[in-house]
Design a protein around this motif. Structure first.
Motif, short mmCIF file in Angstrom:
data_model
loop_
_atom_site.label_atom_id
_atom_site.label_comp_id
_atom_site.label_asym_id
_atom_site.label_seq_id
_atom_site.Cartn_x
_atom_site.Cartn_y
_atom_site.Cartn_z
N GLU A 30 -20.75 -2.23 -4.04
CA GLU A 30 -20.33 -3.32 -3.17
C GLU A 30 -19.40 -4.29 -3.90
O GLU A 30 -18.36 -4.70 -3.37
N VAL A 31 -19.78 -4.64 -5.13
CA VAL A 31 -18.97 -5.58 -5.92
C VAL A 31 -17.60 -4.98 -6.22
O VAL A 31 -16.57 -5.66 -6.11
N ASN A 32 -17.58 -3.69 -6.58
CA ASN A 32 -16.31 -3.04 -6.89
C ASN A 32 -15.40 -2.99 -5.67
O ASN A 32 -14.19 -3.16 -5.79
N GLN A 33 -15.97 -2.77 -4.48
CA GLN A 33 -15.16 -2.74 -3.27
C GLN A 33 -14.56 -4.10 -2.98
O GLN A 33 -13.39 -4.22 -2.59
N LYS A 34 -15.37 -5.18 -3.17
CA LYS A 34 -14.85 -6.53 -2.94
C LYS A 34 -13.71 -6.85 -3.91
O LYS A 34 -12.68 -7.40 -3.52
N LYS A 35 -13.91 -6.49 -5.18
CA LYS A 35 -12.88 -6.76 -6.19
C LYS A 35 -11.62 -5.96 -5.90
O LYS A 35 -10.51 -6.47 -6.04
N ARG A 36 -11.79 -4.70 -5.50
CA ARG A 36 -10.64 -3.86 -5.20
C ARG A 36 -9.86 -4.43 -4.03
O ARG A 36 -8.62 -4.50 -4.07
N THR A 37 -10.54 -4.90 -3.00
CA THR A 37 -9.88 -5.49 -1.84
C THR A 37 -9.07 -6.72 -2.25
O THR A 37 -7.91 -6.89 -1.85
N ASN A 38 -9.68 -7.55 -3.08
CA ASN A 38 -9.00 -8.75 -3.55
C ASN A 38 -7.79 -8.40 -4.41
O ASN A 38 -6.71 -8.98 -4.25
N ASN A 39 -7.95 -7.43 -5.31
CA ASN A 39 -6.86 -7.02 -6.20
C ASN A 39 -5.70 -6.43 -5.40
O ASN A 39 -4.53 -6.72 -5.69
N VAL A 40 -6.01 -5.61 -4.40
CA VAL A 40 -4.97 -4.99 -3.59
C VAL A 40 -4.17 -6.06 -2.84
O VAL A 40 -2.94 -5.99 -2.78
N SER A 41 -4.86 -7.06 -2.31
CA SER A 41 -4.15 -8.10 -1.56
C SER A 41 -3.26 -8.93 -2.48
O SER A 41 -2.14 -9.29 -2.12
N GLN A 42 -3.75 -9.24 -3.68
CA GLN A 42 -2.93 -10.01 -4.63
C GLN A 42 -1.73 -9.20 -5.11
O GLN A 42 -0.63 -9.75 -5.26
N LEU A 43 -1.93 -7.92 -5.33
CA LEU A 43 -0.84 -7.05 -5.75
C LEU A 43 0.21 -6.95 -4.65
O LEU A 43 1.42 -7.00 -4.92
N SER A 44 -0.24 -6.86 -3.42
CA SER A 44 0.68 -6.78 -2.28
C SER A 44 1.48 -8.07 -2.14
O SER A 44 2.70 -8.04 -1.91
#
Length: 85
Positions: free
Chosen positions: A12-26
């Motif tokens: 769950e934590v990894n999915q939240k972090k991945r979502t946040n990282n993807v949005s910042q990268l975008s």
């Protein structure tokens, strides 16, 4: 799917972090494209202002480990070269 409680939490934590990282990268990539479009349109004043915001986005991404610091510096240098040319 994981059975152990700690493993479930890690997923769950990894999915939240991945979502946040993807949005910042975008967001960072969008700012970079905005600078490049303004440079192509020969709009130097707006390009310099856009470069400042893009630079902030790039630095934030590097600081949070989304991209490597050398990659961040390379992107900023290339953008600065385009803006100044």
């Amino acid at each position: 799917m994981a059975n152990i409680k700690s493993a479930i939490k890690r997923v769950e934590v990894n999915q939240k972090k991945r979502t946040n990282n993807v949005s910042q990268l975008s967001a960072m990539r969008t700012e970079i494209k905005r600078v490049e479009q303004l440079v192509e349109a020969n709009d130097t004043d707006n390009a310099k202002a856009a470069y400042q915001t893009a630079s902030k986005h790039i630095d934030k991404a590097a600081q949070k480990g989304i991209i490597h610091k050398n990659a961040a510096n390379r992107q900023k240098a290339r953008l600065a070269k385009k803006v100044n040319a």
